[in-house]
Scaffold this motif. Structure first.
Motif, PDB file in Angstrom:
ATOM      1  N   ARG A  64       0.832  -1.210   0.000  1.00  0.00           N
ATOM      2  CA  ARG A  64       0.000   0.000   0.000  1.00  0.00           C
ATOM      3  C   ARG A  64       0.862   1.253   0.000  1.00  0.00           C
ATOM      4  O   ARG A  64       0.561   2.227  -0.683  1.00  0.00           O
ATOM      5  CB  ARG A  64      -0.912  -0.006   1.218  1.00  0.00           C
ATOM      6  N   ALA A  65       1.954   1.245   0.777  1.00  0.00           N
ATOM      7  CA  ALA A  65       2.837   2.408   0.830  1.00  0.00           C
ATOM      8  C   ALA A  65       3.490   2.661  -0.524  1.00  0.00           C
ATOM      9  O   ALA A  65       3.616   3.815  -0.963  1.00  0.00           O
ATOM     10  CB  ALA A  65       3.892   2.213   1.911  1.00  0.00           C
ATOM     11  N   ALA A  66       3.909   1.581  -1.204  1.00  0.00           N
ATOM     12  CA  ALA A  66       4.544   1.748  -2.517  1.00  0.00           C
ATOM     13  C   ALA A  66       3.551   2.316  -3.527  1.00  0.00           C
ATOM     14  O   ALA A  66       3.876   3.242  -4.290  1.00  0.00           O
ATOM     15  CB  ALA A  66       5.096   0.408  -2.996  1.00  0.00           C
ATOM     16  N   MET A  67       2.331   1.758  -3.534  1.00  0.00           N
ATOM     17  CA  MET A  67       1.313   2.279  -4.447  1.00  0.00           C
ATOM     18  C   MET A  67       0.955   3.722  -4.097  1.00  0.00           C
ATOM     19  O   MET A  67       0.777   4.561  -4.992  1.00  0.00           O
ATOM     20  CB  MET A  67       0.065   1.403  -4.375  1.00  0.00           C
ATOM     21  N   GLY A  68       0.875   4.003  -2.812  1.00  0.00           N
ATOM     22  CA  GLY A  68       0.562   5.368  -2.385  1.00  0.00           C
ATOM     23  C   GLY A  68       1.624   6.365  -2.809  1.00  0.00           C
ATOM     24  O   GLY A  68       1.308   7.484  -3.253  1.00  0.00           O
ATOM     25  N   PHE A  69       2.872   5.956  -2.701  1.00  0.00           N
ATOM     26  CA  PHE A  69       3.956   6.860  -3.109  1.00  0.00           C
ATOM     27  C   PHE A  69       3.875   7.156  -4.605  1.00  0.00           C
ATOM     28  O   PHE A  69       4.023   8.309  -5.029  1.00  0.00           O
ATOM     29  CB  PHE A  69       5.301   6.236  -2.769  1.00  0.00           C
ATOM     30  N   VAL A  70       3.636   6.117  -5.397  1.00  0.00           N
ATOM     31  CA  VAL A  70       3.553   6.312  -6.849  1.00  0.00           C
ATOM     32  C   VAL A  70       2.389   7.237  -7.200  1.00  0.00           C
ATOM     33  O   VAL A  70       2.538   8.164  -8.019  1.00  0.00           O
ATOM     34  CB  VAL A  70       3.411   4.954  -7.557  1.00  0.00           C
ATOM     35  N   LEU A  71       1.233   7.025  -6.587  1.00  0.00           N
ATOM     36  CA  LEU A  71       0.077   7.864  -6.886  1.00  0.00           C
ATOM     37  C   LEU A  71       0.298   9.306  -6.434  1.00  0.00           C
ATOM     38  O   LEU A  71      -0.073  10.253  -7.134  1.00  0.00           O
ATOM     39  CB  LEU A  71      -1.165   7.285  -6.203  1.00  0.00           C
ATOM     40  N   THR A  72       0.912   9.482  -5.268  1.00  0.00           N
ATOM     41  CA  THR A  72       1.195  10.838  -4.785  1.00  0.00           C
ATOM     42  C   THR A  72       2.150  11.558  -5.728  1.00  0.00           C
ATOM     43  O   THR A  72       1.934  12.729  -6.083  1.00  0.00           O
ATOM     44  CB  THR A  72       1.801  10.782  -3.367  1.00  0.00           C
ATOM     45  N   ALA A  73       3.205  10.849  -6.152  1.00  0.00           N
ATOM     46  CA  ALA A  73       4.184  11.468  -7.042  1.00  0.00           C
ATOM     47  C   ALA A  73       3.569  11.820  -8.388  1.00  0.00           C
ATOM     48  O   ALA A  73       3.817  12.909  -8.941  1.00  0.00           O
ATOM     49  CB  ALA A  73       5.377  10.521  -7.226  1.00  0.00           C
ATOM     50  N   LEU A  74       2.744  10.917  -8.937  1.00  0.00           N
ATOM     51  CA  LEU A  74       2.137  11.194 -10.241  1.00  0.00           C
ATOM     52  C   LEU A  74       1.161  12.359 -10.167  1.00  0.00           C
ATOM     53  O   LEU A  74       1.115  13.201 -11.072  1.00  0.00           O
ATOM     54  CB  LEU A  74       1.421   9.930 -10.744  1.00  0.00           C
TER      55      LEU A  74
END
Length: 573
Positions: free
Chosen positions: A209-219
């Protein structure tokens, strides 16, 4: 504990939050017209930039303006001017709104990380804190970074606490907006990255979840900032304009650093000096930024012990990912906005961490309330101790900001003239009769009276009044001075605002003309009155037949593109 962090708001909790926000509104709204008494150049500069977006040909939204600031943040000032009035009060009311929103974000973020009670305690710390009150009352754009940055982190925390990835998208959007406000927000991408990485390491079950969250936040953040990329590609120097001006090892500021330190600015010497300056500003002060210029400690003495206790407890709980956010937030700001920038502690560059400091204090208070001691009414004792410290903090901050601060930073004559100009819109000419010349190139004049010209008549008029044997005493000399000045004022373009010791005499001399109004401006902390005369029509020349003297050279229009004098690096934003 997890349920109270993510659960719904209880009626008692909602009532407490509403009460704190109501008290916050009062502390940020009362006497807002007069405090801060001084009107800083940077304060009106961001408002002047915002005013451009109200005109028929607004600048591009995805470009840079004053001092390389992104136009999106500057345009927000234009929104406040449109909503609340195109004047200083309108800009300050906009800051008040953002300050209130940042309090709500701080409460939610603290609640997600540490629970209901610490969240309320953080609010109790922030509401009267002089630093946050100043950010919420001044029209500077510093509070933009605080508000959007706090909410971006709160939304990221909500994503980590729940299984809804939409929180990360919303966090990225606000992060992208924050990056286009004040420069202190540029720390946020590093902070978000480091904190999510720590969360993934310390909570293996949340890594996906943290990895997906980081990617979505960055995008999401990249999508919001993407329209700025062509501008920075065309003007690459605009991106690091402020960094070059304030980075302590920049060649542009080497001479300034050398003068301040007194010895050759080698890397070890500079770092040691910077660390000494920034290390104790919370407990000693003073502020190096003239935009605020607080003389005392930034954290009141009643909160020193809870703050230090909170730091100790967060370090001791380093295995818990929520403990890392305030620690990373404070240490990163102290390095990026303090040790690596000139003239620390410069409060605007450090303001981004104000929420984190309140969180640490709340952790210290929560530790006191959570202690259990056998054989003693510890719950009653601990509650009384925390309540007494908070009451002392409120009293100290209210007195510091609303009593001591205005006495120290009581403003100049210029600041009162600007308020007169805002009360008399359409003024075309400003006449200063004081012997001391007035700096009409100061940008607050350009904001309050964009089309006005400023003229200093004090010394020039004095030098042309004869004092020979034909003068009939002091009264006769004074009479001739006033008539001579009146002859000069009659040739100026009305409406005219006259300030100075002779404004009363001018008003009495030409009272029958009925061409304006006369009064004295007193602010609550001024020890000297400011006599003024406003003329909506020009005064007639003297009826005694004096030959009007030659007019002194007029100052350039206030809208002139001449430099207003950026001063030393300490005065820069």
């Amino acid at each position: 504990m997890a349920s109270e962090r993510t659960g719904g708001v209880t009626p008692a909790e909602g009532l407490a939050v509403a009460g704190f926000l109501g008290a916050s509104f009062l502390l940020r709204r009362i006497t807002l017209y007069w405090i801060p008494v001084f009107v800083h150049n940077d304060e009106v500069s961001v408002l002047l930039e915002g005013r451009k977006f109200l005109g028929p040909n607004p600048p591009g939204l995805f470009a840079t303006g004053w001092y390389g600031c992104p136009n999106l943040g500057l345009a927000l000032n234009g929104v406040w001017l449109r909503l609340f009035g195109n004047d200083l009060m309108g800009g300050r009311l906009g800051s008040m709104v953002l300050g209130m929103l940042s309090l709500l974000g701080a409460w939610w973020l603290t609640r997600l990380l540490f629970g209901r009670r610490p969240a309320l305690l953080a609010l109790a710390v922030l509401v009267p804190w002089h630093w946050h009150v100043q950010l919420s009352r001044s029209a500077h754009h510093y509070v933009q970074a605080v508000a959007f940055g706090t909410w971006a982190l709160a939304l990221a925390a909500a994503g980590l606490r729940s299984r809804k990835l939409g929180w990360f998208v919303a966090s990225g959007v606000l992060l992208g907006v924050a990056l286009q406000t004040y420069y202190s927000a540029r720390l946020l991408p590093l902070l978000v990255t480091a904190w999510i990485a720590v969360w993934a390491l310390e909570a293996p079950q949340d890594r996906r979840r943290a990895a997906m969250g980081f990617v979505l936040t960055a995008l999401a953040a990249l999508a919001v900032c993407a329209p700025m990329i062509p501008h920075y590609m065309e003007h690459p120097s605009a991106f690091n304009l402020r960094t070059r001006d304030v980075f302590v090892f920049s060649p542009l500021v080497r001479d300034h650093v050398w003068d301040v330190i007194g010895v050759e600015p080698t890397v070890p010497v500079v770092l040691a000096y910077q660390l000494r300056r920034i290390g104790g500003f919370l407990f000693r002060g003073p502020d190096a930024a003239v935009q605020y210029g607080h003389e005392g400690p930034f954290l009141d003495p009643f909160l020193w012990a809870p703050f230090l206790a909170g730091v100790f407890l967060l370090v001791a709980r380093w295995r818990k990912p929520e403990s890392w956010l305030p620690l990373l937030w404070i240490s990163g700001t102290m390095v990026a906005g303090g040790i690596l920038t000139i003239d620390p502690p410069f409060s605007p560059r450090l303001s981004i961490m104000i929420t984190a400091i309140a969180m640490v204090v709340s952790v210290g208070f929560e530790a006191v309330l959570s202690l259990r001691v056998r054989g003693a009414p510890w719950r009653l004792v601990s509650t009384a101790v925390v309540a007494a410290l908070l009451a002392g903090s409120w009293a100290w901050n209210v007195e510091d900001y609303f009593v001591r601060f205005p006495m120290i930073r009581h403003g100049r004559r210029r600041d009162r003239i600007v308020r007169l100009l805002e009360g008399h819109p359409g003024t075309r000419t400003i006449v200063n009769l004081y012997d001391q010349p007035e700096d009409f190139m100061y940008r607050s004049y350009a904001f309050a009276a964009p089309d006005a010209r400023g003229i200093n008549l004090g010394r020039s008029a004095e030098g042309r009044v004869p004092a020979g044997p034909d003068a009939k005493g002091t009264a006769g000399v004074t009479r001739r001075k006033v008539e001579t000045i009146a002859s000069e004022i009659a040739r100026l373009q009305p409406p005219i605002l006259v300030v100075g010791h002779r404004a009363r005499q001018l008003a009495a001399l030409y009272r029958r003309a009925g061409s304006g109004e006369w009064g004295i401006l007193w602010d609550p902390w001024s020890r000297r009155p400011l006599p003024w005369l406003w003329l909506d029509r020009g005064l007639p020349p003297s009826s005694r037949g004096e030959t009007p003297v030659a007019m002194p050279r007029q100052e350039p229009p206030l809208t002139s593109s001449r430099s207003c004098g950026r001063g030393s690096p300490r005065s820069r934003p």
